[in-house]
Write a protein that holds these residues in place. Structure first.
Motif, PDB file in Angstrom:
ATOM      1  N   ASN A  67      -0.677   4.647  -1.188  1.00 52.41           N
ATOM      2  CA  ASN A  67      -1.799   4.658  -0.244  1.00 52.41           C
ATOM      3  C   ASN A  67      -1.354   4.121   1.111  1.00 52.41           C
ATOM      4  O   ASN A  67      -1.784   3.039   1.532  1.00 52.41           O
ATOM      5  CB  ASN A  67      -2.963   3.809  -0.778  1.00 52.41           C
ATOM      6  CG  ASN A  67      -3.670   4.448  -1.937  1.00 52.41           C
ATOM      7  OD1 ASN A  67      -3.102   4.567  -3.015  1.00 52.41           O
ATOM      8  ND2 ASN A  67      -4.912   4.858  -1.743  1.00 52.41           N
ATOM      9  N   SER A  92      -7.200   5.846   7.562  1.00 50.53           N
ATOM     10  CA  SER A  92      -7.534   4.800   6.595  1.00 50.53           C
ATOM     11  C   SER A  92      -8.842   4.110   6.972  1.00 50.53           C
ATOM     12  O   SER A  92      -9.165   3.928   8.141  1.00 50.53           O
ATOM     13  CB  SER A  92      -6.421   3.743   6.535  1.00 50.53           C
ATOM     14  OG  SER A  92      -5.204   4.287   6.101  1.00 50.53           O
ATOM     15  N   ASN A 144      -8.736   5.534  -6.680  1.00 52.99           N
ATOM     16  CA  ASN A 144      -7.315   5.506  -6.323  1.00 52.99           C
ATOM     17  C   ASN A 144      -7.022   4.632  -5.105  1.00 52.99           C
ATOM     18  O   ASN A 144      -5.883   4.568  -4.649  1.00 52.99           O
ATOM     19  CB  ASN A 144      -6.747   6.920  -6.106  1.00 52.99           C
ATOM     20  CG  ASN A 144      -6.765   7.728  -7.382  1.00 52.99           C
ATOM     21  OD1 ASN A 144      -6.417   7.226  -8.448  1.00 52.99           O
ATOM     22  ND2 ASN A 144      -7.202   8.974  -7.288  1.00 52.99           N
ATOM     23  N   GLY A 145      -8.046   3.958  -4.597  1.00 55.93           N
ATOM     24  CA  GLY A 145      -7.822   3.010  -3.514  1.00 55.93           C
ATOM     25  C   GLY A 145      -7.128   1.754  -4.018  1.00 55.93           C
ATOM     26  O   GLY A 145      -7.057   1.488  -5.222  1.00 55.93           O
ATOM     27  N   ILE A 146      -6.625   0.959  -3.076  1.00 54.05           N
ATOM     28  CA  ILE A 146      -5.816  -0.215  -3.398  1.00 54.05           C
ATOM     29  C   ILE A 146      -6.554  -1.494  -3.004  1.00 54.05           C
ATOM     30  O   ILE A 146      -7.183  -1.566  -1.941  1.00 54.05           O
ATOM     31  CB  ILE A 146      -4.459  -0.154  -2.665  1.00 54.05           C
ATOM     32  CG1 ILE A 146      -3.646   1.059  -3.139  1.00 54.05           C
ATOM     33  CG2 ILE A 146      -3.667  -1.442  -2.868  1.00 54.05           C
ATOM     34  CD1 ILE A 146      -3.192   0.990  -4.578  1.00 54.05           C
ATOM     35  N   THR A 152     -14.441   0.164  -3.170  1.00 51.47           N
ATOM     36  CA  THR A 152     -13.118   0.775  -3.052  1.00 51.47           C
ATOM     37  C   THR A 152     -13.159   2.196  -3.581  1.00 51.47           C
ATOM     38  O   THR A 152     -13.750   2.467  -4.631  1.00 51.47           O
ATOM     39  CB  THR A 152     -12.073  -0.039  -3.836  1.00 51.47           C
ATOM     40  OG1 THR A 152     -12.046  -1.374  -3.349  1.00 51.47           O
ATOM     41  CG2 THR A 152     -10.682   0.569  -3.697  1.00 51.47           C
ATOM     42  N   ALA A 208       0.837  -1.205   0.000  1.00 52.99           N
ATOM     43  CA  ALA A 208       0.000   0.000   0.000  1.00 52.99           C
ATOM     44  C   ALA A 208       0.871   1.254   0.000  1.00 52.99           C
ATOM     45  O   ALA A 208       0.599   2.222  -0.721  1.00 52.99           O
ATOM     46  CB  ALA A 208      -0.932  -0.017   1.206  1.00 52.99           C
ATOM     47  N   GLN A 209       1.929   1.250   0.806  1.00 52.87           N
ATOM     48  CA  GLN A 209       2.870   2.370   0.843  1.00 52.87           C
ATOM     49  C   GLN A 209       3.542   2.552  -0.515  1.00 52.87           C
ATOM     50  O   GLN A 209       3.628   3.670  -1.044  1.00 52.87           O
ATOM     51  CB  GLN A 209       3.926   2.114   1.916  1.00 52.87           C
ATOM     52  CG  GLN A 209       5.070   3.119   1.974  1.00 52.87           C
ATOM     53  CD  GLN A 209       4.726   4.342   2.785  1.00 52.87           C
ATOM     54  OE1 GLN A 209       3.976   4.253   3.757  1.00 52.87           O
ATOM     55  NE2 GLN A 209       5.254   5.484   2.391  1.00 52.87           N
ATOM     56  N   ASP A 215     -10.301   2.785   1.528  1.00 54.25           N
ATOM     57  CA  ASP A 215      -9.004   3.130   0.940  1.00 54.25           C
ATOM     58  C   ASP A 215      -8.226   1.877   0.552  1.00 54.25           C
ATOM     59  O   ASP A 215      -7.431   1.892  -0.381  1.00 54.25           O
ATOM     60  CB  ASP A 215      -8.163   3.927   1.952  1.00 54.25           C
ATOM     61  CG  ASP A 215      -8.857   5.184   2.410  1.00 54.25           C
ATOM     62  OD1 ASP A 215      -8.907   6.136   1.631  1.00 54.25           O
ATOM     63  OD2 ASP A 215      -9.363   5.196   3.553  1.00 54.25           O
ATOM     64  N   LEU A 216      -8.458   0.794   1.293  1.00 56.24           N
ATOM     65  CA  LEU A 216      -7.743  -0.455   1.067  1.00 56.24           C
ATOM     66  C   LEU A 216      -8.693  -1.618   1.341  1.00 56.24           C
ATOM     67  O   LEU A 216      -9.387  -1.635   2.363  1.00 56.24           O
ATOM     68  CB  LEU A 216      -6.536  -0.555   2.012  1.00 56.24           C
ATOM     69  CG  LEU A 216      -5.811  -1.904   2.094  1.00 56.24           C
ATOM     70  CD1 LEU A 216      -5.142  -2.252   0.767  1.00 56.24           C
ATOM     71  CD2 LEU A 216      -4.766  -1.887   3.218  1.00 56.24           C
ATOM     72  N   ARG A 222      -5.390  -1.058  -8.503  1.00 52.63           N
ATOM     73  CA  ARG A 222      -5.863   0.252  -8.086  1.00 52.63           C
ATOM     74  C   ARG A 222      -7.203   0.565  -8.769  1.00 52.63           C
ATOM     75  O   ARG A 222      -7.396   0.270  -9.945  1.00 52.63           O
ATOM     76  CB  ARG A 222      -4.857   1.347  -8.473  1.00 52.63           C
ATOM     77  CG  ARG A 222      -5.221   2.728  -7.928  1.00 52.63           C
ATOM     78  CD  ARG A 222      -4.379   3.845  -8.547  1.00 52.63           C
ATOM     79  NE  ARG A 222      -2.975   3.615  -8.495  1.00 52.63           N
ATOM     80  CZ  ARG A 222      -2.185   3.796  -7.428  1.00 52.63           C
ATOM     81  NH1 ARG A 222      -2.751   4.211  -6.297  1.00 52.63           N
ATOM     82  NH2 ARG A 222      -0.901   3.570  -7.477  1.00 52.63           N
TER      83      ARG A 222
END
Length: 281
Positions: A77, A83, A177-179, A174, A72-73, A147-148, A273
């Motif tokens: 994200n 989060s 731009n979320g993962i 999601t 994620a990093q 977000d994730l 993504r």
């Protein structure tokens, strides 16, 4: 004793090694260094998800948690206090609990199809954060909530129809731009898992038959599913072997595939993504 309500504040300065040590120690006593951590369900229930329990299953869970955070990093994200995260197929919360170091419990959500596992999570954590779902129903969340979203050892069991439904729903909830991070069994996973491991080899042979033929068929068709004889709500939960190409072809209208990793975990990891141009249909 209820879990502490300010865990992020209490745990944010703990190193990875310290946090893992606390999780392992909490198997015996949930109060560690005056911090109250979630209780664990009994060993019988822990074994439902992957036939493991105790420190063995928590070390494996921590490994996946660390990979998820790193990925994620890497893809922009990072996991943090703001989060909102969904554990899709949360089981009894073995991976979920690892994220309590970074994310308030009100930002962590879990769903599963097994009533006993969802109830175990409700007993250990905050009940309203968990939902029992039907495999072929909509998720009980609004569009673009998370977000994730991560799913460990879920898509390695779903039939093709359930797989496609699940990825549509995961994509829907999601954020742009979320993962999304999910594990799958690929043809390379099958070879790796069965090499030198007679138990795994016998299991896969009992489901698919000859492994060389199985790998060849998977590479030809892209998706191969076999029943493991479960009944009722789990009848479409067997073993699924999926190629990278199939993922690219069938996820691309929902998500952008960022990478598929074959070496960092026991199963392959797909990282994707959600982009603005993906319409949920």
């Amino acid at each position: 004793m209820p879990i502490s309500n300010n865990l992020v504040e209490q745990l944010c300065n703990k190193t990875d090694d310290q946090w893992l040590d606390m999780l392992l120690r909490s198997l015996e006593d949930t109060v560690i260094d005056d911090i109250s951590l979630p209780a664990f369900p009994d060993e019988r229930l822990q074994r439902i998800t992957n036939s493991q329990c105790g420190s063995e299953t928590m070390i494996d869970a921590f490994s996946f948690y660390m990979l998820t955070k790193q990925l994620a990093q890497k893809h922009g994200n990072p996991v943090g206090e703001n989060s909102r995260i969904l554990d899709y197929g949360c089981g009894w919360g073995r991976i979920y609990r690892c994220f309590l170091r970074e994310v308030p419990i009100t930002g962590l959500f879990g769903v599963d199809v097994q009533h006993a596992l969802v109830e175990a999570c409700k007993n250990s954590f905050l009940p309203k954060q968990f939902k029992l779902i039907n495999s072929n129903a909509e998720l009980p969340y609004d569009d673009e909530t998370f977000d994730l979203v991560f799913a460990n050892s879920v898509f390695s069991h779903l039939s093709k129809d359930l797989h496609q439904h699940a990825i549509r729903e995961i994509s829907r909830v999601t954020k742009c731009n979320g993962i999304v991070i999910c594990t799958i069994l690929s043809d390379t996973s099958l070879a790796k898992l069965t090499h030198g491991n007679d138990a795994y080899k016998d299991w896969f042979v009992s489901v698919f038959g000859d492994l060389d033929i199985t790998i060849t068929k998977t590479q030809k068709d892209g998706f191969l599913w076999g029943s493991t004889g479960r009944e009722g709500t789990l009848s479409e939960y067997g073993l699924a072997i999926i190629t990278d190409q199939w993922i690219h072809e069938h996820w691309s209208e929902k998500l952008d595939i960022l990478e598929i990793i074959h070496e960092s975990y026991s199963q392959c990891i797909v990282i994707a993504r959600k982009q603005n141009n993906h319409l949920m249909i």
